[in-house]
Design a protein around this motif. Sequence first.
Motif, PDB file in Angstrom:
ATOM      1  N   GLY A 108       9.764  17.649 -20.026  1.00  0.00           N
ATOM      2  CA  GLY A 108      10.577  18.271 -18.854  1.00  0.00           C
ATOM      3  C   GLY A 108      11.563  17.392 -18.464  1.00  0.00           C
ATOM      4  N   ASP A 109      12.795  18.103 -18.534  1.00  0.00           N
ATOM      5  CA  ASP A 109      13.946  17.638 -18.220  1.00  0.00           C
ATOM      6  C   ASP A 109      14.733  18.393 -17.149  1.00  0.00           C
ATOM      7  N   TRP A 110      14.880  17.684 -16.035  1.00  0.00           N
ATOM      8  CA  TRP A 110      15.224  18.409 -14.776  1.00  0.00           C
ATOM      9  C   TRP A 110      16.439  17.989 -14.098  1.00  0.00           C
ATOM     10  N   SER A 111      17.336  18.687 -13.788  1.00  0.00           N
ATOM     11  CA  SER A 111      18.707  18.275 -12.990  1.00  0.00           C
ATOM     12  C   SER A 111      19.078  19.030 -11.817  1.00  0.00           C
ATOM     13  N   PRO A 112      18.201  18.957 -10.699  1.00  0.00           N
ATOM     14  CA  PRO A 112      18.255  19.892  -9.769  1.00  0.00           C
ATOM     15  C   PRO A 112      19.764  20.098  -9.127  1.00  0.00           C
ATOM     16  N   ARG A 113      20.104  21.300  -8.752  1.00  0.00           N
ATOM     17  CA  ARG A 113      21.473  21.391  -8.510  1.00  0.00           C
ATOM     18  C   ARG A 113      21.543  20.970  -6.661  1.00  0.00           C
ATOM     19  N   ASP A 114      20.726  21.080  -6.289  1.00  0.00           N
ATOM     20  CA  ASP A 114      20.762  20.825  -4.708  1.00  0.00           C
ATOM     21  C   ASP A 114      19.644  20.000  -4.050  1.00  0.00           C
ATOM     22  N   ALA A 115      19.501  19.664  -2.890  1.00  0.00           N
ATOM     23  CA  ALA A 115      18.449  18.917  -2.338  1.00  0.00           C
ATOM     24  C   ALA A 115      17.137  19.741  -2.202  1.00  0.00           C
ATOM     25  N   ALA A 116      17.640  20.922  -1.767  1.00  0.00           N
ATOM     26  CA  ALA A 116      16.334  22.009  -1.693  1.00  0.00           C
ATOM     27  C   ALA A 116      15.695  22.095  -3.062  1.00  0.00           C
ATOM     28  N   GLN A 117      16.338  22.354  -4.290  1.00  0.00           N
ATOM     29  CA  GLN A 117      15.354  22.424  -5.404  1.00  0.00           C
ATOM     30  C   GLN A 117      15.005  20.814  -5.650  1.00  0.00           C
ATOM     31  N   ALA A 118      15.342  19.973  -5.715  1.00  0.00           N
ATOM     32  CA  ALA A 118      14.855  18.528  -5.802  1.00  0.00           C
ATOM     33  C   ALA A 118      13.549  18.396  -5.002  1.00  0.00           C
ATOM     34  N   SER A 119      13.673  18.789  -3.644  1.00  0.00           N
ATOM     35  CA  SER A 119      12.549  18.587  -2.919  1.00  0.00           C
ATOM     36  C   SER A 119      11.179  19.538  -3.168  1.00  0.00           C
ATOM     37  N   GLY A 120      11.381  20.466  -4.195  1.00  0.00           N
ATOM     38  CA  GLY A 120      10.325  21.205  -4.539  1.00  0.00           C
ATOM     39  C   GLY A 120       9.379  20.283  -5.516  1.00  0.00           C
ATOM     40  N   GLY A 121       9.774  19.153  -5.680  1.00  0.00           N
ATOM     41  CA  GLY A 121       9.038  18.225  -6.598  1.00  0.00           C
ATOM     42  C   GLY A 121       8.585  18.391  -8.143  1.00  0.00           C
ATOM     43  N   TYR A 122       8.181  17.303  -8.562  1.00  0.00           N
ATOM     44  CA  TYR A 122       7.912  17.186 -10.102  1.00  0.00           C
ATOM     45  C   TYR A 122       6.510  16.680 -10.453  1.00  0.00           C
ATOM     46  N   THR A 123       5.795  17.397 -11.347  1.00  0.00           N
ATOM     47  CA  THR A 123       4.552  16.870 -11.803  1.00  0.00           C
ATOM     48  C   THR A 123       4.474  16.879 -13.365  1.00  0.00           C
ATOM     49  N   ALA A 124       3.744  15.762 -13.571  1.00  0.00           N
ATOM     50  CA  ALA A 124       3.732  15.778 -15.265  1.00  0.00           C
ATOM     51  C   ALA A 124       2.034  15.430 -15.467  1.00  0.00           C
ATOM     52  N   ILE A 125       1.403  16.223 -16.081  1.00  0.00           N
ATOM     53  CA  ILE A 125       0.162  16.175 -16.531  1.00  0.00           C
ATOM     54  C   ILE A 125      -0.032  15.803 -18.256  1.00  0.00           C
ATOM     55  N   ALA A 126      -0.253  14.915 -18.619  1.00  0.00           N
ATOM     56  CA  ALA A 126      -0.348  14.553 -20.062  1.00  0.00           C
ATOM     57  C   ALA A 126       0.734  15.021 -20.552  1.00  0.00           C
ATOM     58  N   GLY A 127       2.030  14.639 -19.863  1.00  0.00           N
ATOM     59  CA  GLY A 127       3.374  14.970 -20.491  1.00  0.00           C
ATOM     60  C   GLY A 127       4.127  14.095 -20.015  1.00  0.00           C
ATOM     61  N   ASN A 128       5.765  14.175 -20.327  1.00  0.00           N
ATOM     62  CA  ASN A 128       6.726  13.131 -20.023  1.00  0.00           C
ATOM     63  C   ASN A 128       7.850  14.097 -19.351  1.00  0.00           C
ATOM     64  N   GLY A 129       8.359  13.577 -18.291  1.00  0.00           N
ATOM     65  CA  GLY A 129       9.631  14.363 -17.481  1.00  0.00           C
ATOM     66  C   GLY A 129      10.768  13.214 -17.291  1.00  0.00           C
ATOM     67  N   THR A 130      11.797  13.697 -17.358  1.00  0.00           N
ATOM     68  CA  THR A 130      13.063  13.072 -16.942  1.00  0.00           C
ATOM     69  C   THR A 130      13.824  13.949 -15.496  1.00  0.00           C
ATOM     70  N   VAL A 131      13.770  13.360 -14.322  1.00  0.00           N
ATOM     71  CA  VAL A 131      14.632  14.163 -13.296  1.00  0.00           C
ATOM     72  C   VAL A 131      16.077  13.323 -13.028  1.00  0.00           C
ATOM     73  N   ASP A 132      16.902  13.967 -13.016  1.00  0.00           N
ATOM     74  CA  ASP A 132      18.501  13.406 -12.876  1.00  0.00           C
ATOM     75  C   ASP A 132      18.992  13.712 -11.529  1.00  0.00           C
ATOM     76  N   LEU A 133      19.115  12.899 -10.590  1.00  0.00           N
ATOM     77  CA  LEU A 133      19.527  13.412  -9.239  1.00  0.00           C
ATOM     78  C   LEU A 133      20.976  12.840  -9.100  1.00  0.00           C
ATOM     79  N   ARG A 134      21.546  12.371 -10.206  1.00  0.00           N
ATOM     80  CA  ARG A 134      22.785  11.895  -9.912  1.00  0.00           C
ATOM     81  C   ARG A 134      24.076  12.704  -9.532  1.00  0.00           C
ATOM     82  N   ASP A 135      23.812  14.042  -9.624  1.00  0.00           N
ATOM     83  CA  ASP A 135      24.723  15.270  -9.498  1.00  0.00           C
ATOM     84  C   ASP A 135      24.254  16.220  -8.708  1.00  0.00           C
ATOM     85  N   THR A 136      23.299  15.942  -8.003  1.00  0.00           N
ATOM     86  CA  THR A 136      22.468  16.897  -6.884  1.00  0.00           C
ATOM     87  C   THR A 136      23.400  16.864  -5.616  1.00  0.00           C
ATOM     88  N   GLN A 137      23.480  18.162  -5.264  1.00  0.00           N
ATOM     89  CA  GLN A 137      24.626  18.288  -4.089  1.00  0.00           C
ATOM     90  C   GLN A 137      23.766  18.148  -2.821  1.00  0.00           C
TER      91      GLN A 137
END
Length: 226
Positions: A108-137
């Motif tokens: 999973g590759d996630w780039s949340p657009r705003d804080a509300a979307q980022a606050s929904g959270g991220y889960t990986a189960i036997a998987g891999n994920g990248t969360v990019d918060l650098r451009d989150t409004q």
Amino acid sequence: MPSKQKDGSGPAKVPGAPGAYLAALFGAALLTGGSVLALDYVNVLDLAAPLSVALAATAAVLGIGVVILGLVGRHSGGVGSAAAAALVIAFLAQPGMTHSNLAVMSNGDWSPRDAAQASGGYTAIAGNGTVDLRDTQVSGDYEVPVSLAAGNISVLVPEDSPVTVRFSTVAGNVKTHDGTDSRDYSGLWQASTEHTLNNDAAGERITIDIRSVAGNVLVTTEESDL
């Protein structure tokens, strides 16, 4: 060196667990999990997540059974898989452990657009994920929950915001890096540990709340760390 069969044709096959042993082991595991639920039901125990605790206790009994099999030179067969499955389900059964952005045996590759979307959270189960918060409004401080059961999650954070990394892990590794200071936290059972990156930055504070059963979490300002 591995032992050979009597006819010298090759390595001897490692025997599995006897049927009676498996019956006793699974019976003990079910009895343990059921007892936890029963004690919680009659208020002898006061558990916030009784199903999760019961499943974890079941996994513990099965895990002990796997260790015993190894010590006597037998392979665990399906017991190890059952223990791992119980542990993962126990993880998922905890309140707030499965979040809106989920990677199960995938990437999973996630780039949340705003804080509300980022606050929904991220889960990986036997998987891999990248969360990019650098451009989150954002318009204020916010929290990002992250949970992990066997896998890897990397979180890219901005350099101009203080980032508090709060985590508890059963087994695994948490690494933080802000470009100058790199820290590794690894081992078994790390409870309520906290570290802050970019502490003097003037931006909105980000709190990364990590809960992990097993796996690796990286929180960094450096894209080159990925």
